[in-house]
Design a protein around this motif. Structure first.
Motif, PDB file in Angstrom:
ATOM      1  N   MET A 145       0.870  -1.107   0.027  1.00 61.66           N
ATOM      2  CA  MET A 145      -0.050   0.176   0.033  1.00 61.66           C
ATOM      3  C   MET A 145       0.942   1.266   0.072  1.00 61.66           C
ATOM      4  O   MET A 145       1.914   1.215   0.728  1.00 61.66           O
ATOM      5  N   GLN A 146       0.484   2.170  -0.753  1.00 60.91           N
ATOM      6  CA  GLN A 146       1.297   3.338  -0.878  1.00 60.91           C
ATOM      7  C   GLN A 146       0.401   4.527  -0.729  1.00 60.91           C
ATOM      8  O   GLN A 146      -0.668   4.683  -0.978  1.00 60.91           O
ATOM      9  N   ALA A 147       0.787   5.583   0.003  1.00 62.08           N
ATOM     10  CA  ALA A 147       0.263   6.811   0.285  1.00 62.08           C
ATOM     11  C   ALA A 147       1.121   8.072   0.016  1.00 62.08           C
ATOM     12  O   ALA A 147       2.471   8.083  -0.153  1.00 62.08           O
ATOM     13  N   LEU A 148       0.499   9.369  -0.478  1.00 53.94           N
ATOM     14  CA  LEU A 148       1.367  10.515  -1.180  1.00 53.94           C
ATOM     15  C   LEU A 148       0.495  11.464  -0.133  1.00 53.94           C
ATOM     16  O   LEU A 148      -0.710  11.855  -0.286  1.00 53.94           O
ATOM     17  N   ILE A 149       1.364  12.528   0.547  1.00 52.32           N
ATOM     18  CA  ILE A 149       0.987  13.681   1.174  1.00 52.32           C
ATOM     19  C   ILE A 149       1.606  14.837   0.284  1.00 52.32           C
ATOM     20  O   ILE A 149       2.897  14.972   0.558  1.00 52.32           O
ATOM     21  N   VAL A 150       0.910  15.428  -0.034  1.00 58.36           N
ATOM     22  CA  VAL A 150       1.299  16.688  -0.700  1.00 58.36           C
ATOM     23  C   VAL A 150       1.122  18.134  -0.065  1.00 58.36           C
ATOM     24  O   VAL A 150       0.247  18.259   0.738  1.00 58.36           O
ATOM     25  N   GLY A 151       2.153  18.727   0.465  1.00 57.61           N
ATOM     26  CA  GLY A 151       2.094  19.847   1.443  1.00 57.61           C
ATOM     27  C   GLY A 151       2.673  19.393   2.805  1.00 57.61           C
ATOM     28  O   GLY A 151       1.998  19.687   3.747  1.00 57.61           O
ATOM     29  N   ALA A 152       3.394  18.214   2.875  1.00 54.89           N
ATOM     30  CA  ALA A 152       3.651  17.842   4.153  1.00 54.89           C
ATOM     31  C   ALA A 152       4.467  18.642   4.845  1.00 54.89           C
ATOM     32  O   ALA A 152       5.325  19.477   4.538  1.00 54.89           O
ATOM     33  N   GLY A 153       4.256  18.527   6.172  1.00 48.92           N
ATOM     34  CA  GLY A 153       4.890  19.387   7.259  1.00 48.92           C
ATOM     35  C   GLY A 153       4.712  18.611   8.647  1.00 48.92           C
ATOM     36  O   GLY A 153       4.312  17.526   8.854  1.00 48.92           O
ATOM     37  N   ASP A 154       4.595  19.685   9.605  1.00 52.08           N
ATOM     38  CA  ASP A 154       4.373  19.376  10.888  1.00 52.08           C
ATOM     39  C   ASP A 154       2.705  19.297  11.350  1.00 52.08           C
ATOM     40  O   ASP A 154       1.857  19.668  10.092  1.00 52.08           O
ATOM     41  N   GLY A 155       2.217  18.976  12.232  1.00 49.99           N
ATOM     42  CA  GLY A 155       1.057  19.070  12.693  1.00 49.99           C
ATOM     43  C   GLY A 155      -0.022  17.968  12.084  1.00 49.99           C
ATOM     44  O   GLY A 155       0.571  16.736  12.169  1.00 49.99           O
ATOM     45  N   PHE A 156      -1.112  18.047  11.325  1.00 42.00           N
ATOM     46  CA  PHE A 156      -1.972  17.291  10.788  1.00 42.00           C
ATOM     47  C   PHE A 156      -1.470  16.255   9.799  1.00 42.00           C
ATOM     48  O   PHE A 156      -1.381  15.064   9.825  1.00 42.00           O
ATOM     49  N   SER A 157      -0.582  16.628   8.899  1.00 45.73           N
ATOM     50  CA  SER A 157       0.142  15.970   7.862  1.00 45.73           C
ATOM     51  C   SER A 157       0.904  15.017   8.303  1.00 45.73           C
ATOM     52  O   SER A 157       1.208  13.855   7.752  1.00 45.73           O
ATOM     53  N   ALA A 158       1.819  15.491   9.366  1.00 44.29           N
ATOM     54  CA  ALA A 158       2.829  14.688   9.841  1.00 44.29           C
ATOM     55  C   ALA A 158       1.862  13.412  10.862  1.00 44.29           C
ATOM     56  O   ALA A 158       2.323  12.313  10.774  1.00 44.29           O
ATOM     57  N   SER A 159       0.868  13.720  11.384  1.00 40.53           N
ATOM     58  CA  SER A 159       0.133  12.970  12.103  1.00 40.53           C
ATOM     59  C   SER A 159      -0.409  11.875  11.577  1.00 40.53           C
ATOM     60  O   SER A 159      -0.550  10.483  11.704  1.00 40.53           O
ATOM     61  N   LEU A 160      -0.871  12.392  10.207  1.00 38.34           N
ATOM     62  CA  LEU A 160      -1.217  11.223   9.229  1.00 38.34           C
ATOM     63  C   LEU A 160      -0.486  10.466   8.706  1.00 38.34           C
ATOM     64  O   LEU A 160      -0.500   9.256   8.446  1.00 38.34           O
ATOM     65  N   ALA A 161       0.817  10.958   8.373  1.00 41.24           N
ATOM     66  CA  ALA A 161       2.060  10.186   7.844  1.00 41.24           C
ATOM     67  C   ALA A 161       2.240   9.083   8.758  1.00 41.24           C
ATOM     68  O   ALA A 161       2.384   8.002   8.570  1.00 41.24           O
ATOM     69  N   ARG A 162       2.172   9.431  10.158  1.00 44.55           N
ATOM     70  CA  ARG A 162       2.693   8.272  11.108  1.00 44.55           C
ATOM     71  C   ARG A 162       1.386   7.381  11.282  1.00 44.55           C
ATOM     72  O   ARG A 162       1.734   6.063  11.258  1.00 44.55           O
ATOM     73  N   ARG A 163       0.193   7.825  11.151  1.00 46.27           N
ATOM     74  CA  ARG A 163      -0.893   6.793  11.081  1.00 46.27           C
ATOM     75  C   ARG A 163      -0.891   5.845   9.929  1.00 46.27           C
ATOM     76  O   ARG A 163      -1.078   4.756  10.065  1.00 46.27           O
ATOM     77  N   LEU A 164      -0.657   6.563   8.830  1.00 49.66           N
ATOM     78  CA  LEU A 164      -0.554   5.532   7.691  1.00 49.66           C
ATOM     79  C   LEU A 164       0.395   4.571   7.817  1.00 49.66           C
ATOM     80  O   LEU A 164       0.500   3.493   7.276  1.00 49.66           O
ATOM     81  N   ALA A 165       1.716   5.158   8.179  1.00 50.38           N
ATOM     82  CA  ALA A 165       3.016   4.122   8.380  1.00 50.38           C
ATOM     83  C   ALA A 165       2.657   3.116   9.231  1.00 50.38           C
ATOM     84  O   ALA A 165       3.086   1.971   9.038  1.00 50.38           O
ATOM     85  N   ARG A 166       1.901   3.268  10.435  1.00 53.04           N
ATOM     86  CA  ARG A 166       1.601   2.292  11.449  1.00 53.04           C
ATOM     87  C   ARG A 166       0.707   1.229  10.700  1.00 53.04           C
ATOM     88  O   ARG A 166       0.580   0.088  11.229  1.00 53.04           O
TER      89      ARG A 166
END
Length: 228
Positions: free
Chosen positions: A1-22
């Motif tokens: 499974m692959q995910a892409l976050i455009v406009g990544a940074g801290d805050g929500f996008s970082a939290s979603l990156a961690r959640r998706l990785a888990r």
């Protein structure tokens, strides 16, 4: 499974990156300044990609990468806020607000849809496109006309794409973040009066995981003390 976050940074996008990785996703992070993503990329095992989301050529180049082409989940998160009285706003700064908040979302969603539609349909759908909205997308505030214009356009894009793409197996979700997000620079004064970015990520992951018989095209998250 692959995910892409455009406009990544801290805050929500970082939290979603961690959640998706888990959850087992391989994550790709895109931003104009990839240097700021080093710690998050190391934590999540993500790849990083330089991209100005409002530049058509750069978005096309991003989706030429294997990580973006294979993404089953794509989040558009860039935002540009301009404030001031209407009589004093610089037209080019207003243009940039619209480019980042809305035009870039169109570019990314177009490329993501092309990639997803090129795949054979599978049980559960072809993929998910997420658009990060804000309070300004449902109510315009004084001295904030450009941001309202951009976020209202983003919301309209999400609704139109949901009607077009849901029947083709692509889940489109506009996420209204109606309230301030807590951070190291903006700590919560107490009693959960600011949105926890990890909680936003959990709500978003729940939307990603929705069964196609009950897809949402928009979710709204706000602190329990926030007025409607």
């Amino acid at each position: 499974m692959q995910a892409l976050i455009v406009g990544a940074g801290d805050g929500f996008s970082a939290s979603l990156a961690r959640r998706l990785a888990r959850a087992g996703y391989a994550v790709a992070l895109a931003a104009r300044d990839t240097g700021k993503l080093a710690a998050l990329a190391a934590e999540t095992g993500a790849t990083t990609h330089a991209c100005d989301a409002a530049d058509p050529a750069q978005v096309t180049a991003l989706f030429a990468t294997p990580q973006a082409q294979a993404a089953e989940v794509v989040l558009y998160n860039p935002s540009f806020r301009l404030r001031g009285p209407i009589t004093e706003l610089e037209p080019e700064a207003v243009r940039r607000t619209l480019e980042v908040c809305a035009f870039g979302a169109f570019l990314v969603a177009q490329q993501a849809a092309r990639c997803m539609l090129a795949r054979p349909p599978v049980q559960g759908g072809r993929g998910t496109i997420l658009l990060t909205g804000a309070s300004a997308g449902i109510k315009g505030f004084p001295r904030s006309a450009p941001f309202a214009m951009g976020k209202f356009a983003l919301r309209g894009l999400g609704e139109a794409l949901a009607r077009e793409l849901h029947p083709q197996g692509i889940h489109v979700v506009h996420i209204v973040i109606d309230g301030g997000i807590r951070s190291a620079r903006r700590p919560d004064p107490g009693e959960d009066t600011l949105l926890d970015p990890d909680a936003i990520a959990e709500a978003t992951f729940a939307a990603i995981s929705q069964h196609r018989s009950a897809w949402s095209h928009e979710i709204t998250v706000r602190p329990w003390v926030e007025t409607f």
